[in-house]
Enzyme design. Sequence first.
Site, mmCIF file in Angstrom:
data_model
loop_
_atom_site.group_PDB
_atom_site.id
_atom_site.type_symbol
_atom_site.label_atom_id
_atom_site.label_comp_id
_atom_site.label_asym_id
_atom_site.label_seq_id
_atom_site.Cartn_x
_atom_site.Cartn_y
_atom_site.Cartn_z
ATOM 1 N N ARG A 10 0.829 -1.202 0.000
ATOM 2 C CA ARG A 10 0.000 0.000 0.000
ATOM 3 C C ARG A 10 0.868 1.260 0.000
ATOM 4 O O ARG A 10 1.949 1.287 0.600
ATOM 5 C CB ARG A 10 -0.922 0.033 1.228
ATOM 6 C CG ARG A 10 -1.939 1.179 1.141
ATOM 7 C CD ARG A 10 -2.734 1.377 2.410
ATOM 8 N NE ARG A 10 -3.620 2.535 2.259
ATOM 9 C CZ ARG A 10 -4.136 3.215 3.274
ATOM 10 N NH1 ARG A 10 -3.885 2.871 4.515
ATOM 11 N NH2 ARG A 10 -4.920 4.260 3.044
ATOM 12 N N HIS A 11 0.368 2.298 -0.645
ATOM 13 C CA HIS A 11 1.081 3.581 -0.732
ATOM 14 C C HIS A 11 1.240 4.244 0.633
ATOM 15 O O HIS A 11 0.552 3.922 1.612
ATOM 16 C CB HIS A 11 0.338 4.529 -1.674
ATOM 17 C CG HIS A 11 -1.052 4.861 -1.211
ATOM 18 N ND1 HIS A 11 -1.310 5.768 -0.207
ATOM 19 C CD2 HIS A 11 -2.260 4.398 -1.610
ATOM 20 C CE1 HIS A 11 -2.610 5.861 -0.010
ATOM 21 N NE2 HIS A 11 -3.220 5.027 -0.848
ATOM 22 N N ARG A 60 0.049 8.709 -5.795
ATOM 23 C CA ARG A 60 0.459 8.282 -4.454
ATOM 24 C C ARG A 60 1.081 6.895 -4.482
ATOM 25 O O ARG A 60 2.023 6.614 -3.735
ATOM 26 C CB ARG A 60 -0.721 8.346 -3.476
ATOM 27 C CG ARG A 60 -1.960 7.544 -3.842
ATOM 28 C CD ARG A 60 -3.093 7.945 -2.907
ATOM 29 N NE ARG A 60 -4.324 7.179 -3.077
ATOM 30 C CZ ARG A 60 -5.290 7.488 -3.938
ATOM 31 N NH1 ARG A 60 -5.134 8.542 -4.737
ATOM 32 N NH2 ARG A 60 -6.393 6.762 -4.005
ATOM 33 N N GLU A 84 -7.215 2.256 -6.994
ATOM 34 C CA GLU A 84 -8.183 2.116 -5.906
ATOM 35 C C GLU A 84 -9.600 2.039 -6.479
ATOM 36 O O GLU A 84 -9.833 2.353 -7.657
ATOM 37 C CB GLU A 84 -8.044 3.307 -4.942
ATOM 38 C CG GLU A 84 -8.935 3.270 -3.711
ATOM 39 C CD GLU A 84 -8.761 2.027 -2.858
ATOM 40 O OE1 GLU A 84 -9.187 0.929 -3.317
ATOM 41 O OE2 GLU A 84 -8.245 2.145 -1.733
#
Length: 215
Positions: A10-11, A60, A84
């Site tokens: 995850r970012h 991101r 996302e």
Amino acid sequence: MTAGRLIVWRHGRTEWNLQDKIQGQADIPLDEVGQSQARAAAARLASLAPTRLFSSDLQRAAATAGELAALTGLKVEYDEALREIDVDDWAGMTMAELAAIHPEAAARIRAGEPQRRGTAGETVEEVALRFSEALGRVASQGTSEDTIVVATHGLAARVGICLFLGLPQAHWPAFGGLSNCNWVSLLPSRNHRWRIEEWNAGSLPEPVMSDDPQR
């Protein structure tokens, strides 16, 4: 052929994360903390000697992947299917604002019931299928010697991995959300399936020494 390990990452943190705003596919950058998180996590992941690096094209995730690319020399391979969930006109709302404006939709989300995000966004089921199929494509491009890192987003990763593993949807809520810059490590298992090595990890995987032969 299939990869020897998948790291779904995850970012780092964004200002909207800090403000509890729904991001969806709004292209929000990392904040200073998120940049620092990405650098620190990239240094740990680089020690796994990754051989391929994929990323969502949202900035991101791309910036997070870029920190690992800078350390390893890997080219970042972008894939829109790793984005996302699309929340359409809900982007920028806090969860409290969503509950005030769309109380029935918010209640269905809290209850884990099907609910399209926004006027024309995605459902959880749709993003899970999109992400799962993308993860399958990524995995198929590797060999047993490859460690592939995928920089992406929290909700899409969580539900997409669950579907990728073949877990019934009723069990998806049992898997908690991913913290900023944490990851899920997946290893190939028997019968051409995958298993979870670590979930929501922020440290390097350690060998499992036990009497439980899973391979």
